[in-house]
Design a protein around this motif. Structure first.
Motif, PDB file in Angstrom:
ATOM      1  N   LEU A   6      24.466 -11.351 -14.264  1.00 11.46           N
ATOM      2  CA  LEU A   6      25.719 -11.660 -14.962  1.00 11.46           C
ATOM      3  C   LEU A   6      25.640 -12.991 -15.699  1.00 11.46           C
ATOM      4  N   GLN A   7      25.864 -12.908 -16.991  1.00 15.37           N
ATOM      5  CA  GLN A   7      25.807 -14.121 -17.799  1.00 15.37           C
ATOM      6  C   GLN A   7      26.844 -15.174 -17.425  1.00 15.37           C
ATOM      7  N   PRO A   8      28.064 -14.756 -17.043  1.00 14.40           N
ATOM      8  CA  PRO A   8      29.099 -15.761 -16.885  1.00 14.40           C
ATOM      9  C   PRO A   8      28.762 -16.861 -15.888  1.00 14.40           C
ATOM     10  N   SER A   9      27.754 -16.646 -15.021  1.00 15.79           N
ATOM     11  CA  SER A   9      27.440 -17.695 -14.056  1.00 15.79           C
ATOM     12  C   SER A   9      27.056 -18.993 -14.756  1.00 15.79           C
ATOM     13  N   ARG A  10      26.614 -18.880 -15.999  1.00 18.37           N
ATOM     14  CA  ARG A  10      26.276 -20.112 -16.720  1.00 18.37           C
ATOM     15  C   ARG A  10      27.513 -20.833 -17.222  1.00 18.37           C
ATOM     16  N   LEU A  11      28.615 -20.083 -17.283  1.00 20.05           N
ATOM     17  CA  LEU A  11      29.824 -20.671 -17.862  1.00 20.05           C
ATOM     18  C   LEU A  11      30.618 -21.487 -16.851  1.00 20.05           C
ATOM     19  N   LEU A  12      30.455 -21.151 -15.597  1.00 19.11           N
ATOM     20  CA  LEU A  12      31.286 -21.780 -14.576  1.00 19.11           C
ATOM     21  C   LEU A  12      30.436 -22.143 -13.378  1.00 19.11           C
ATOM     22  N   PRO A  13      30.821 -23.184 -12.642  1.00 19.48           N
ATOM     23  CA  PRO A  13      30.045 -23.515 -11.450  1.00 19.48           C
ATOM     24  C   PRO A  13      30.193 -22.422 -10.405  1.00 19.48           C
ATOM     25  N   ASN A  14      29.119 -22.112  -9.712  1.00 22.26           N
ATOM     26  CA  ASN A  14      29.188 -21.160  -8.607  1.00 22.26           C
ATOM     27  C   ASN A  14      29.624 -21.910  -7.350  1.00 22.26           C
ATOM     28  N   PRO A  15      30.752 -21.520  -6.780  1.00 20.12           N
ATOM     29  CA  PRO A  15      31.252 -22.310  -5.660  1.00 20.12           C
ATOM     30  C   PRO A  15      30.622 -21.927  -4.321  1.00 20.12           C
ATOM     31  N   LYS A 351      42.825  -7.823 -29.749  1.00 23.74           N
ATOM     32  CA  LYS A 351      41.469  -7.826 -30.317  1.00 23.74           C
ATOM     33  C   LYS A 351      40.419  -7.518 -29.237  1.00 23.74           C
ATOM     34  N   LYS A 352      40.590  -8.139 -28.065  1.00 21.87           N
ATOM     35  CA  LYS A 352      39.619  -7.905 -26.987  1.00 21.87           C
ATOM     36  C   LYS A 352      39.707  -6.454 -26.503  1.00 21.87           C
ATOM     37  N   GLY A 353      40.935  -5.907 -26.513  1.00 28.74           N
ATOM     38  CA  GLY A 353      41.115  -4.503 -26.118  1.00 28.74           C
ATOM     39  C   GLY A 353      40.381  -3.572 -27.070  1.00 28.74           C
ATOM     40  N   GLU A 354      40.503  -3.867 -28.372  1.00 24.94           N
ATOM     41  CA  GLU A 354      39.791  -3.042 -29.367  1.00 24.94           C
ATOM     42  C   GLU A 354      38.288  -3.144 -29.157  1.00 24.94           C
ATOM     43  N   MET A 355      37.856  -4.368 -28.903  1.00 25.88           N
ATOM     44  CA  MET A 355      36.418  -4.593 -28.689  1.00 25.88           C
ATOM     45  C   MET A 355      35.932  -3.798 -27.473  1.00 25.88           C
ATOM     46  N   LEU A 356      36.752  -3.770 -26.427  1.00 26.37           N
ATOM     47  CA  LEU A 356      36.392  -3.048 -25.208  1.00 26.37           C
ATOM     48  C   LEU A 356      36.299  -1.543 -25.484  1.00 26.37           C
ATOM     49  N   ARG A 357      37.321  -0.998 -26.127  1.00 22.09           N
ATOM     50  CA  ARG A 357      37.327   0.456 -26.377  1.00 22.09           C
ATOM     51  C   ARG A 357      36.232   0.858 -27.366  1.00 22.09           C
ATOM     52  N   GLU A 358      36.082   0.033 -28.433  1.00 19.96           N
ATOM     53  CA  GLU A 358      35.053   0.375 -29.429  1.00 19.96           C
ATOM     54  C   GLU A 358      33.655   0.267 -28.826  1.00 19.96           C
ATOM     55  N   THR A 420      36.831 -13.348 -21.542  1.00 22.26           N
ATOM     56  CA  THR A 420      36.242 -13.780 -22.820  1.00 22.26           C
ATOM     57  C   THR A 420      35.565 -12.594 -23.524  1.00 22.26           C
ATOM     58  N   GLU A 421      35.302 -12.775 -24.814  1.00 25.56           N
ATOM     59  CA  GLU A 421      34.621 -11.701 -25.565  1.00 25.56           C
ATOM     60  C   GLU A 421      33.225 -11.466 -24.992  1.00 25.56           C
ATOM     61  N   ALA A 422      32.570 -12.551 -24.586  1.00 25.31           N
ATOM     62  CA  ALA A 422      31.221 -12.404 -24.004  1.00 25.31           C
ATOM     63  C   ALA A 422      31.299 -11.588 -22.710  1.00 25.31           C
ATOM     64  N   GLN A 423      32.337 -11.819 -21.935  1.00 17.67           N
ATOM     65  CA  GLN A 423      32.486 -11.060 -20.680  1.00 17.67           C
ATOM     66  C   GLN A 423      32.786  -9.581 -20.957  1.00 17.67           C
ATOM     67  N   ILE A 424      33.572  -9.337 -22.022  1.00 19.38           N
ATOM     68  CA  ILE A 424      33.835  -7.934 -22.396  1.00 19.38           C
ATOM     69  C   ILE A 424      32.513  -7.265 -22.761  1.00 19.38           C
ATOM     70  N   GLN A 425      31.736  -7.943 -23.585  1.00 20.56           N
ATOM     71  CA  GLN A 425      30.459  -7.352 -24.021  1.00 20.56           C
ATOM     72  C   GLN A 425      29.556  -7.087 -22.825  1.00 20.56           C
ATOM     73  N   HIS A 426      29.537  -8.028 -21.899  1.00 21.50           N
ATOM     74  CA  HIS A 426      28.702  -7.852 -20.720  1.00 21.50           C
ATOM     75  C   HIS A 426      29.195  -6.669 -19.880  1.00 21.50           C
ATOM     76  N   GLY A 427      30.521  -6.599 -19.682  1.00 16.30           N
ATOM     77  CA  GLY A 427      31.094  -5.495 -18.901  1.00 16.30           C
ATOM     78  C   GLY A 427      30.782  -4.147 -19.540  1.00 16.30           C
ATOM     79  N   VAL A 428      30.902  -4.081 -20.867  1.00  8.06           N
ATOM     80  CA  VAL A 428      30.621  -2.831 -21.591  1.00  8.06           C
ATOM     81  C   VAL A 428      29.164  -2.416 -21.363  1.00  8.06           C
ATOM     82  N   LYS A 429      28.261  -3.387 -21.437  1.00 12.27           N
ATOM     83  CA  LYS A 429      26.820  -3.091 -21.282  1.00 12.27           C
ATOM     84  C   LYS A 429      26.546  -2.554 -19.873  1.00 12.27           C
TER      85      LYS A 429
END
Ligand code: PLP
Length: 439
Positions: A6-15, A351-358, A420-429
């Protein structure tokens, strides 16, 4: 179990290693295994939970006891609109908890009024609000308000059971609906599995086929209907938007019959569809609207917005609740509302919803077992021709939290609205790879 890619681990500290503050640490440290064993021993087994124990969340991410990271596309079933531990929400909660958390409804408090003003002012057809603690409770309140309003409209004395007996009292709901689990809301809920063991439920309900205008016309024209409950977007039922035509037909039928039209926006309301309210997608207004899930960002709250005509039917003592509308939840809800109601925030949800569905539609195109990708804003359903349970489990194994809906054959995605859009893209993948492998 899990995750790693998961990419988001770079975005936030892992607690990891910071799961309990000294102040809240239990005297005997618990492990995931001991927590699960104790849950099975002490808690009534009404939930089938997987073997994962969550300790921490931040934004759209969550971590379990082993420090595994998950991308949360379930939001505690469409609750955590701001994600987890939003700093603005936390600041409000902390400040309000230091000042005043609860008084009961015996006294006035400021946050309750501040929230009421925000919600009513933002909702052109609404004049008043009633507070509850959950979506189910909000719907129960709607049933009571509608029945009493119908008696008053019929010119009978609502406190006299004999004279009130002839007034319209039936409550209509639709196949696929979910309105809650208590005896009134449950009677309006579709799935027999939830209802049958607990019969008899509240009498005087009528279940009609969803989006069937003829059935609605035949039933409501009989003149026995006090109210019609409908979700502008069915959530639990499988992410089915009601559409303008159906909602407008119900509006007309209710107006002609003098019945209250009630929109259950417990799941689809407050920004979830990219509009403040789900019904704004369809240009039809109700007489009452129930709200709950995301409103206080994770604290229990329910609310009913209503017209003055409904409000005029109620008087002190008619309904109430000890906890509802307490200063702590209402202060939190003011913060959630201020963030979510910002037009730029709502545009981003759309916009994020459209990105998710598309993204999903493109990645799943050609998979014959995927029948449809549908939804509105950030409430999205993937209709399969088979059960979706294995996909939910596999996704969790890869660090993505999703849920099912419908007859268990719909993958339901309700990420936090701040995803985030990056998280949507990751979830879609992640999800499309799983679906294409699995079905
Ligand atoms: N109405 C709808 C549309 C829901 O989705 C839900 C819960 O999923 C409810 C009512 C019941 O809400 P609660 O679980 O807060 O009682």
């Amino acid at each position: 179990m899990i995750v790693s890619s998961l990419q988001p681990s770079r975005l936030l500290p892992n607690p990891r290693n910071s799961r309990c503050s000294a102040a809240s640490a239990p005297s005997v440290p618990s492990t995931a295994a001991s927590t699960i064993a104790d849950e099975k021993k002490y808690i009534l087994q009404t939930y089938g939970r997987p073997d994962v124990v969550f300790t921490k969340g931040q934004g759209a991410l969550m971590w379990d006891t082993d420090g595994n990271q998950f991308l949360d596309f379930s939001s505690g079933i469409a609750v955590n609109a701001l994600g987890h531990s939003d700093p603005r929400w936390l600041a409000t909660l902390t400040e309000q908890a230091h000042k005043l958390a609860h008084t009961s409804n015996l006294y006035h408090t400021e946050p309750q009024v501040h929230l009421a003003k925000r919600l009513v002012d933002a909702t052109p057809w609404a004049d008043r609000i009633f507070y509850a603690n959950t979506g189910t409770e909000a719907n129960e309140a709607c049933i009571k308000f509608a029945r009493k309003a119908a008696k008053i409209a019929a010119g009978v004395d609502p406190y006299d059971p004999v004279s009130a007996a002839g007034a319209a009292s039936e409550i209509v709901s639709f196949t696929g609906s979910f309105h809650g689990r208590t005896m009134g809301a449950l009677a309006l809920t579709y799935k027999d599995q939830y209802k049958t063991p607990f019969l008899p439920l509240m009498p005087g309900t009528v279940m009609l086929p969803y989006k069937n205008m003829e059935a609605a016309t035949n039933a409501i024209k009989k003149g026995k209907t006090a109210a019609v409950f409908v979700e502008p977007v069915q959530g639990e039922g499988g992410i089915h938007p009601a559409g303008s035509e159906f909602l407008q037909a119900l509006r007309t039928l209710c107006d002609e019959a003098g019945a209250a039209l009630i929109f259950d926006e417990v799941q689809c309301g407050l920004g979830r569809t990219g509009k403040l309210w789900g019904h704004q997608n369809y240009g039809v207004s109700p007489d009452m609207m129930s709200l709950a899930k995301p409103l206080a960002g994770g604290l229990p709250i329910g609310a009913v917005l209503m017209t003055q005509k409904i409000a005029d039917a109620m008087k002190p003592g008619d309904h109430g609740s000890t906890f509802a509308g307490n200063p702590l939840v209402c202060a939190a809800a003011c913060t959630v509302f201020d963030i979510v109601s910002d037009p730029a925030f709502l545009d981003a949800v759309e916009k994020k919803g459209e990105m998710l569905r598309e993204g999903l539609s493109a990645a799943l195109a050609g998979n014959v077992h995927v029948k449809e990708v549908r939804g509105s804003g950030l409430i999205c359903g993937i209709q399969l021709d088979q059960p979706a349970g294995a996909i939910v489990e596999k996704a969790r194994g890869k660090g993505l939290l999703i849920i099912t809906a419908g007859a268990g054959d719909v993958v339901r995605l309700v990420p936090p609205l701040i995803v985030t859009e990056a998280q949507i893209q990751h979830g879609v993948k992640v999800l499309s790879e799983i679906i294409n492998e699995e079905v």
